[in-house]
Design a protein around this motif. Sequence first.
Motif, short mmCIF file in Angstrom:
data_model
loop_
_atom_site.label_atom_id
_atom_site.label_comp_id
_atom_site.label_asym_id
_atom_site.label_seq_id
_atom_site.Cartn_x
_atom_site.Cartn_y
_atom_site.Cartn_z
N CYS A 22 0.86 -1.18 0.00
CA CYS A 22 0.00 0.00 0.00
C CYS A 22 0.90 1.23 0.00
O CYS A 22 1.56 1.52 1.01
CB CYS A 22 -0.91 -0.01 1.21
N ARG A 45 -17.02 -5.78 6.00
CA ARG A 45 -15.59 -5.51 5.99
C ARG A 45 -15.02 -5.79 7.38
O ARG A 45 -15.54 -5.29 8.38
CB ARG A 45 -15.35 -4.05 5.57
N TYR A 94 -8.25 -4.15 1.52
CA TYR A 94 -8.16 -2.70 1.51
C TYR A 94 -7.13 -2.22 2.51
O TYR A 94 -7.05 -2.73 3.63
CB TYR A 94 -9.50 -2.07 1.87
N TRP A 115 -9.04 5.42 2.64
CA TRP A 115 -9.10 4.06 2.09
C TRP A 115 -8.51 4.01 0.68
O TRP A 115 -8.64 4.97 -0.09
CB TRP A 115 -10.55 3.60 2.02
N GLN A 117 -8.36 1.67 -3.01
CA GLN A 117 -9.41 1.16 -3.89
C GLN A 117 -9.58 -0.35 -3.77
O GLN A 117 -10.56 -0.91 -4.25
CB GLN A 117 -9.09 1.52 -5.35
N GLY A 118 -8.62 -1.02 -3.12
CA GLY A 118 -8.72 -2.45 -2.92
C GLY A 118 -7.95 -3.25 -3.94
O GLY A 118 -7.73 -2.82 -5.07
#
Length: 125
Positions: A22, A45, A94, A115, A117-118
């Motif tokens: 990430c 989630r 995520y 967050w 975008q996954g």
Amino acid sequence: QAQLVESGGGSVQTGGSLTLSCAASTYTYTDYTMAWFRQGPDKEREGVAAIAPYRFPTYADSVKGRFTISRNEATGTLYLQMNNLKPEDTAMYYCAALRRPLLPVGWSAADFEYWGQGTQVTVSS
């Protein structure tokens, strides 16, 4: 404001490994608590792992001993090393950030402000 971009997802067989990354922009290591969440089909989630500045990481019981969260202090990049993957690990993963240097007690997705975008992880049996 943190901007988060995940990468590293993919498809593996049971027992395989993946490392998620990430990348965080506008990032100050000491200001943010970081975490990985996942969301499977028709599921809420859920928190997988989290790490606050200069603190030991915390993990969901379902991934303890298999997943490792880490962060690079210099670059701000967050990682999730996933070993011995199981079909139940299949989900969208995520990256999330909270602009506080401490992880809230009983932390959940509602606590996190930023967050990515996954990235999809699929584990086949």
